[in-house]
Design a protein around this motif. Structure first.
Motif, short mmCIF file in Angstrom:
data_model
loop_
_atom_site.label_atom_id
_atom_site.label_comp_id
_atom_site.label_asym_id
_atom_site.label_seq_id
_atom_site.Cartn_x
_atom_site.Cartn_y
_atom_site.Cartn_z
N THR A 146 -16.10 6.50 3.98
CA THR A 146 -16.36 6.92 2.60
C THR A 146 -15.18 7.70 2.03
O THR A 146 -14.77 7.49 0.89
CB THR A 146 -17.65 7.76 2.53
N ASN A 147 -14.64 8.61 2.82
CA ASN A 147 -13.50 9.38 2.34
C ASN A 147 -12.25 8.52 2.20
O ASN A 147 -11.42 8.76 1.33
CB ASN A 147 -13.25 10.59 3.24
N SER A 148 -12.10 7.50 3.04
CA SER A 148 -10.97 6.58 2.90
C SER A 148 -11.07 5.78 1.61
O SER A 148 -10.06 5.56 0.92
CB SER A 148 -10.90 5.63 4.09
N ILE A 149 -12.26 5.35 1.28
CA ILE A 149 -12.46 4.66 0.01
C ILE A 149 -12.11 5.59 -1.15
O ILE A 149 -11.46 5.18 -2.12
CB ILE A 149 -13.91 4.13 -0.11
N ALA A 150 -12.52 6.85 -1.03
CA ALA A 150 -12.20 7.83 -2.08
C ALA A 150 -10.69 8.01 -2.21
O ALA A 150 -10.18 8.13 -3.33
CB ALA A 150 -12.87 9.17 -1.76
N VAL A 151 -9.97 8.00 -1.09
CA VAL A 151 -8.51 8.13 -1.14
C VAL A 151 -7.89 6.94 -1.87
O VAL A 151 -7.05 7.11 -2.77
CB VAL A 151 -7.92 8.25 0.29
N VAL A 152 -8.32 5.74 -1.52
CA VAL A 152 -7.78 4.53 -2.16
C VAL A 152 -8.09 4.54 -3.66
O VAL A 152 -7.23 4.24 -4.49
CB VAL A 152 -8.31 3.25 -1.48
N TYR A 153 -9.32 4.89 -4.01
CA TYR A 153 -9.70 4.94 -5.43
C TYR A 153 -8.86 5.97 -6.18
O TYR A 153 -8.53 5.77 -7.34
CB TYR A 153 -11.18 5.26 -5.57
N ASN A 154 -8.54 7.08 -5.53
CA ASN A 154 -7.71 8.10 -6.18
C ASN A 154 -6.27 7.65 -6.32
O ASN A 154 -5.64 7.94 -7.32
CB ASN A 154 -7.80 9.43 -5.41
N ILE A 155 -5.75 6.97 -5.33
CA ILE A 155 -4.37 6.46 -5.41
C ILE A 155 -4.25 5.46 -6.55
O ILE A 155 -3.30 5.51 -7.33
CB ILE A 155 -3.93 5.82 -4.07
N LYS A 156 -5.24 4.59 -6.66
CA LYS A 156 -5.19 3.56 -7.70
C LYS A 156 -5.74 4.05 -9.04
O LYS A 156 -5.76 3.30 -10.00
CB LYS A 156 -5.96 2.33 -7.24
N PHE A 214 0.82 -1.21 0.00
CA PHE A 214 0.00 0.00 0.00
C PHE A 214 0.86 1.26 0.00
O PHE A 214 0.58 2.20 -0.72
CB PHE A 214 -0.93 0.02 1.22
N ILE A 215 1.92 1.25 0.78
CA ILE A 215 2.73 2.46 0.95
C ILE A 215 3.51 2.80 -0.32
O ILE A 215 3.58 3.96 -0.71
CB ILE A 215 3.68 2.32 2.16
N ASP A 216 4.08 1.81 -0.98
CA ASP A 216 4.86 2.10 -2.19
C ASP A 216 4.04 2.82 -3.26
O ASP A 216 4.47 3.84 -3.78
CB ASP A 216 5.49 0.83 -2.74
N PRO A 217 2.83 2.32 -3.62
CA PRO A 217 2.04 3.08 -4.60
C PRO A 217 1.64 4.45 -4.08
O PRO A 217 1.57 5.42 -4.84
CB PRO A 217 0.81 2.21 -4.85
N PHE A 218 1.41 4.54 -2.77
CA PHE A 218 1.04 5.82 -2.18
C PHE A 218 2.19 6.82 -2.32
O PHE A 218 1.99 7.95 -2.75
CB PHE A 218 0.68 5.63 -0.71
N LEU A 219 3.40 6.40 -1.98
CA LEU A 219 4.55 7.29 -2.09
C LEU A 219 4.83 7.65 -3.54
O LEU A 219 5.17 8.79 -3.85
CB LEU A 219 5.78 6.65 -1.45
N GLU A 220 4.67 6.68 -4.41
CA GLU A 220 4.86 6.95 -5.84
C GLU A 220 3.84 7.98 -6.32
O GLU A 220 4.17 8.92 -7.04
CB GLU A 220 4.71 5.66 -6.63
N LYS A 279 -3.20 19.75 -10.97
CA LYS A 279 -3.24 20.49 -9.71
C LYS A 279 -4.59 20.30 -9.02
O LYS A 279 -4.65 20.15 -7.81
CB LYS A 279 -2.95 21.96 -9.95
N MET A 280 -5.66 20.28 -9.80
CA MET A 280 -6.98 20.07 -9.22
C MET A 280 -7.13 18.64 -8.67
O MET A 280 -7.73 18.44 -7.62
CB MET A 280 -8.08 20.36 -10.25
N LYS A 281 -6.58 17.67 -9.37
CA LYS A 281 -6.61 16.29 -8.89
C LYS A 281 -5.83 16.17 -7.59
O LYS A 281 -6.24 15.46 -6.67
CB LYS A 281 -6.03 15.34 -9.94
N THR A 282 -4.71 16.86 -7.51
CA THR A 282 -3.90 16.83 -6.30
C THR A 282 -4.63 17.50 -5.14
O THR A 282 -4.63 16.99 -4.02
CB THR A 282 -2.55 17.52 -6.55
N LEU A 283 -5.26 18.62 -5.42
CA LEU A 283 -6.04 19.30 -4.38
C LEU A 283 -7.16 18.41 -3.87
O LEU A 283 -7.39 18.31 -2.66
CB LEU A 283 -6.60 20.62 -4.92
N LEU A 284 -7.86 17.74 -4.77
CA LEU A 284 -8.91 16.81 -4.38
C LEU A 284 -8.35 15.72 -3.48
O LEU A 284 -8.92 15.40 -2.44
CB LEU A 284 -9.57 16.18 -5.61
N PHE A 285 -7.21 15.15 -3.87
CA PHE A 285 -6.58 14.10 -3.08
C PHE A 285 -6.22 14.60 -1.68
O PHE A 285 -6.46 13.92 -0.68
CB PHE A 285 -5.34 13.56 -3.79
#
Length: 144
Positions: free
Chosen positions: A94-104, A12-18, A33-39
């Motif tokens: 719900t927001n955690s799921i959104a974070v994972v979906y955004n990372i992947k 999990f951490i490696d894709p997150f750091l990448e 920049k907008m995608k990053t702000l959302l994340f």
């Protein structure tokens, strides 16, 4: 046995750091920049919702966050257990799921981000109506 947990965490951490490296260091266009702000915003909501919810669940009398039980006198709740569960599971989850979906970079990542935003708005509006009081933090989170 303990090394297996390290490998699971690294998965999990490696894709997150990448993701963080790519998104924060090499941002050149407005769309990224907008995608990053959302994340950043959904990560903030997920983290703070989980932490606050778990603190409330650890002490349902509200003492861990210096909440007073008399705030609940006109509500159907006798303590902060149910609000803590809602904050942790619905808002934080719900927001955690959104974070994972955004990372992947999964296709429904924006839908989950919208759902997370709807959850925090509903939580804050319900809280404001039930306790009949407002705080600057509510306005901050509504702005997010």
């Amino acid at each position: 046995m303990g090394n297996e947990n390290i490998y699971l965490a690294n998965d999990f951490i490696d894709p997150f750091l990448e993701f963080m490296l790519i998104e924060f260091v090499f941002i050149h266009d407005k769309k990224n920049k907008m995608k990053t702000l959302l994340f950043i915003l959904i990560s903030f909501l997920a983290l703070t919702s989980f932490i606050s919810g778990l603190l409330i669940l650890s002490h349902p009398d509200g003492s861990s966050l210096t909440l007073r039980l008399d705030m609940l006198k006109d509500t159907p709740f006798h303590n902060f257990l149910v609000p803590g569960l809602v904050l942790t599971i619905l808002v934080g989850g719900t927001n955690s799921i959104a974070v994972v979906y955004n990372i992947k970079r999964l296709p429904n990542r924006y839908n989950w981000a919208i759902a997370g935003g709807v959850m925090i708005i509903c939580f804050i509006l319900t809280q404001t109506i039930l306790i009949k009081a407002t705080s600057w933090l509510q306005f901050l989170y509504l702005g997010i």
